[in-house]
Design a protein around this motif. Sequence first.
Motif, PDB file in Angstrom:
ATOM      1  N   GLY A 181       0.814  -1.211   0.000  1.00 22.11           N
ATOM      2  CA  GLY A 181       0.000   0.000   0.000  1.00 22.11           C
ATOM      3  C   GLY A 181       0.847   1.259   0.000  1.00 22.11           C
ATOM      4  N   ILE A 182       1.943   1.264   0.759  1.00 16.22           N
ATOM      5  CA  ILE A 182       2.849   2.417   0.775  1.00 16.22           C
ATOM      6  C   ILE A 182       3.455   2.642  -0.602  1.00 16.22           C
ATOM      7  CG2 ILE A 182       5.094   3.199   1.651  1.00 16.22           C
ATOM      8  CD1 ILE A 182       4.277   1.935   4.359  1.00 16.22           C
ATOM      9  N   ASN A 183       3.863   1.565  -1.258  1.00 18.96           N
ATOM     10  CA  ASN A 183       4.412   1.683  -2.611  1.00 18.96           C
ATOM     11  C   ASN A 183       3.431   2.397  -3.537  1.00 18.96           C
ATOM     12  OD1 ASN A 183       6.835   0.351  -2.053  1.00 18.96           O
ATOM     13  ND2 ASN A 183       6.021  -1.653  -2.614  1.00 18.96           N
ATOM     14  N   ARG A 184       2.172   2.007  -3.446  1.00 15.25           N
ATOM     15  CA  ARG A 184       1.160   2.577  -4.331  1.00 15.25           C
ATOM     16  C   ARG A 184       0.874   4.034  -3.989  1.00 15.25           C
ATOM     17  NH1 ARG A 184      -3.260  -2.424  -4.345  1.00 15.25           N
ATOM     18  NH2 ARG A 184      -2.075  -3.830  -5.710  1.00 15.25           N
ATOM     19  N   ARG A 185       0.681   4.316  -2.722  1.00 13.94           N
ATOM     20  CA  ARG A 185       0.278   5.671  -2.323  1.00 13.94           C
ATOM     21  C   ARG A 185       1.395   6.698  -2.507  1.00 13.94           C
ATOM     22  NH1 ARG A 185      -2.594   2.485   1.286  1.00 13.94           N
ATOM     23  NH2 ARG A 185      -0.919   2.459   2.821  1.00 13.94           N
ATOM     24  N   TYR A 186       2.625   6.275  -2.249  1.00 14.87           N
ATOM     25  CA  TYR A 186       3.743   7.209  -2.351  1.00 14.87           C
ATOM     26  C   TYR A 186       4.498   7.092  -3.677  1.00 14.87           C
ATOM     27  CZ  TYR A 186       3.071   8.420   2.531  1.00 14.87           C
ATOM     28  OH  TYR A 186       2.542   8.883   3.711  1.00 14.87           O
ATOM     29  N   LYS A 187       4.011   6.170  -4.535  1.00 21.09           N
ATOM     30  CA  LYS A 187       4.621   5.969  -5.858  1.00 21.09           C
ATOM     31  C   LYS A 187       6.122   5.726  -5.751  1.00 21.09           C
ATOM     32  CE  LYS A 187       1.110   8.570  -8.418  1.00 21.09           C
ATOM     33  NZ  LYS A 187       0.150   8.561  -7.292  1.00 21.09           N
ATOM     34  N   VAL A 188       6.454   4.748  -4.915  1.00 18.75           N
ATOM     35  CA  VAL A 188       7.845   4.332  -4.740  1.00 18.75           C
ATOM     36  C   VAL A 188       7.973   2.865  -5.136  1.00 18.75           C
ATOM     37  CG1 VAL A 188       8.315   6.019  -2.948  1.00 18.75           C
ATOM     38  CG2 VAL A 188       7.454   3.756  -2.307  1.00 18.75           C
ATOM     39  N   ASP A 189       9.207   2.415  -5.253  1.00 18.39           N
ATOM     40  CA  ASP A 189       9.471   1.040  -5.676  1.00 18.39           C
ATOM     41  C   ASP A 189      10.098   0.269  -4.522  1.00 18.39           C
ATOM     42  OD1 ASP A 189       9.795  -1.218  -7.281  1.00 18.39           O
ATOM     43  OD2 ASP A 189      11.806  -0.600  -7.885  1.00 18.39           O
ATOM     44  N   CYS A 190       9.427  -0.749  -4.062  1.00 18.56           N
ATOM     45  CA  CYS A 190       9.990  -1.675  -3.079  1.00 18.56           C
ATOM     46  C   CYS A 190      10.340  -1.021  -1.753  1.00 18.56           C
ATOM     47  CB  CYS A 190      11.226  -2.377  -3.653  1.00 18.56           C
ATOM     48  SG  CYS A 190      10.907  -3.345  -5.125  1.00 18.56           S
ATOM     49  N   ALA A 191       9.371  -0.366  -1.118  1.00 21.02           N
ATOM     50  CA  ALA A 191       9.587   0.143   0.234  1.00 21.02           C
ATOM     51  C   ALA A 191       9.941  -1.010   1.163  1.00 21.02           C
ATOM     52  CB  ALA A 191       8.320   0.849   0.732  1.00 21.02           C
ATOM     53  N   GLY A 192      10.804  -0.737   2.130  1.00 19.12           N
ATOM     54  CA  GLY A 192      11.217  -1.778   3.068  1.00 19.12           C
ATOM     55  C   GLY A 192      11.169  -1.263   4.489  1.00 19.12           C
ATOM     56  N   ILE A 193      11.715  -2.042   5.417  1.00 16.49           N
ATOM     57  CA  ILE A 193      11.735  -1.643   6.822  1.00 16.49           C
ATOM     58  C   ILE A 193      13.159  -1.674   7.353  1.00 16.49           C
ATOM     59  CG2 ILE A 193       9.398  -2.510   7.228  1.00 16.49           C
ATOM     60  CD1 ILE A 193      10.765  -4.855   8.775  1.00 16.49           C
ATOM     61  N   GLN A 194      13.436  -0.846   8.357  1.00 18.38           N
ATOM     62  CA  GLN A 194      14.701  -0.879   9.086  1.00 18.38           C
ATOM     63  C   GLN A 194      14.403  -0.724  10.572  1.00 18.38           C
ATOM     64  OE1 GLN A 194      16.989   2.230   6.995  1.00 18.38           O
ATOM     65  NE2 GLN A 194      18.313   0.608   6.213  1.00 18.38           N
ATOM     66  N   ILE A 195      15.102  -1.497  11.383  1.00 15.77           N
ATOM     67  CA  ILE A 195      14.942  -1.455  12.827  1.00 15.77           C
ATOM     68  C   ILE A 195      16.019  -0.524  13.391  1.00 15.77           C
ATOM     69  CG2 ILE A 195      14.843  -2.799  14.945  1.00 15.77           C
ATOM     70  CD1 ILE A 195      12.640  -3.457  12.871  1.00 15.77           C
ATOM     71  N   THR A 196      15.600   0.475  14.129  1.00 19.69           N
ATOM     72  CA  THR A 196      16.545   1.436  14.682  1.00 19.69           C
ATOM     73  C   THR A 196      16.975   1.047  16.091  1.00 19.69           C
ATOM     74  OG1 THR A 196      14.798   2.823  15.630  1.00 19.69           O
ATOM     75  CG2 THR A 196      15.455   3.291  13.364  1.00 19.69           C
ATOM     76  N   GLY A 197      18.084   1.634  16.526  1.00 15.65           N
ATOM     77  CA  GLY A 197      18.522   1.484  17.906  1.00 15.65           C
ATOM     78  C   GLY A 197      19.368   0.254  18.192  1.00 15.65           C
ATOM     79  N   ILE A 198      19.660  -0.565  17.165  1.00 15.83           N
ATOM     80  CA  ILE A 198      20.475  -1.757  17.370  1.00 15.83           C
ATOM     81  C   ILE A 198      21.910  -1.435  16.963  1.00 15.83           C
ATOM     82  CG2 ILE A 198      20.881  -4.165  16.687  1.00 15.83           C
ATOM     83  CD1 ILE A 198      17.906  -4.434  16.230  1.00 15.83           C
ATOM     84  N   THR A 199      22.850  -1.628  17.865  1.00 18.17           N
ATOM     85  CA  THR A 199      24.252  -1.309  17.572  1.00 18.17           C
ATOM     86  C   THR A 199      25.082  -2.532  17.233  1.00 18.17           C
ATOM     87  OG1 THR A 199      24.786  -1.417  19.921  1.00 18.17           O
ATOM     88  CG2 THR A 199      24.208   0.742  19.012  1.00 18.17           C
ATOM     89  N   ALA A 200      24.498  -3.723  17.415  1.00 15.43           N
ATOM     90  CA  ALA A 200      25.215  -4.961  17.079  1.00 15.43           C
ATOM     91  C   ALA A 200      24.285  -5.849  16.275  1.00 15.43           C
ATOM     92  CB  ALA A 200      25.658  -5.695  18.345  1.00 15.43           C
ATOM     93  N   ASN A 201      24.876  -6.707  15.451  1.00 13.31           N
ATOM     94  CA  ASN A 201      24.085  -7.598  14.603  1.00 13.31           C
ATOM     95  C   ASN A 201      23.614  -8.857  15.315  1.00 13.31           C
ATOM     96  OD1 ASN A 201      24.283  -5.908  12.413  1.00 13.31           O
ATOM     97  ND2 ASN A 201      26.036  -6.959  11.513  1.00 13.31           N
ATOM     98  N   VAL A 202      24.230  -9.159  16.464  1.00 11.11           N
ATOM     99  CA  VAL A 202      23.922 -10.408  17.124  1.00 11.11           C
ATOM    100  C   VAL A 202      23.033 -10.136  18.323  1.00 11.11           C
ATOM    101  CG1 VAL A 202      24.847 -12.429  18.301  1.00 11.11           C
ATOM    102  CG2 VAL A 202      26.127 -11.392  16.406  1.00 11.11           C
ATOM    103  N   ALA A 203      21.883 -10.819  18.378  1.00  8.62           N
ATOM    104  CA  ALA A 203      20.965 -10.640  19.499  1.00  8.62           C
ATOM    105  C   ALA A 203      21.546 -11.264  20.764  1.00  8.62           C
ATOM    106  CB  ALA A 203      19.600 -11.266  19.175  1.00  8.62           C
ATOM    107  N   ALA A 204      21.222 -10.678  21.887  1.00  9.19           N
ATOM    108  CA  ALA A 204      21.714 -11.207  23.164  1.00  9.19           C
ATOM    109  C   ALA A 204      21.019 -12.522  23.490  1.00  9.19           C
ATOM    110  CB  ALA A 204      21.443 -10.191  24.262  1.00  9.19           C
TER     111      ALA A 204
END
Length: 224
Positions: free
Chosen positions: A201-224
């Motif tokens: 829906g975001i792609n259609r409404r904002y006329k963008v290609d392949c919107a994705g997600i990013q998780i903020t606040g993580i400083t390391a790639n490995v979960a505790a």
Amino acid sequence: MQTRPTLAIIGGTGALGSGLAIRWAAAGFPVVLGSRSSDKAKEAALQIKAGNGAPAVRGEDNVTAAGVADIVIVAVPFSHHDATLDEIKSVVSGKIIVDAVVPLVPPKVSQVQLPPKGSAGQIAHERLGDVARVVSAFHNVGAAKLQNGGVIECDVLVCGNDKEARDAVIAITEAIGMRGIDAGPIANAAASEALTSILIGINRRYKVDCAGIQITGITANVAA
């Protein structure tokens, strides 16, 4: 050098499956495309270039592809989901199964319509969890971005009840330039799958290609 696992992509001739195959083959992973038609899979495999010492990409029928792999990625339409899982069940004992299926219901694919059992990932766990290690991932990655070879600024939510299996999927995610995020048990796959309809829906409404997600606040790639 550590041996890379062989990856079978069931639904490897589709948009998402072929995009993942392109990335993993280029990164040096042995890749086998699976399809209901082995001829179609073989034809698609010829179009994908292997790199970094990987063998040529193979095309096989679904059962053969799943049988020779260490990790099996299921990327078929939701309408074929259950039948595909039943088809490969006899050859995936002990393997990691990555369910990348999104329960989209046409024509309203931008509206969240999760199945009664919660998610495709939960269905896969119920059908295969007694023999295989089911993980849910890759729902929010645009197939076109995978195929065009550019940088993908998108995190991948990885859900499953087996932490070692989640870690393995995070590793193959990061091998193709994306960040894998440990998102907890398979029950949480519902949130990841629901996001796909929202992103459409975001792609259609904002006329963008392949919107994705990013998780903020993580400083390391490995979960505790």
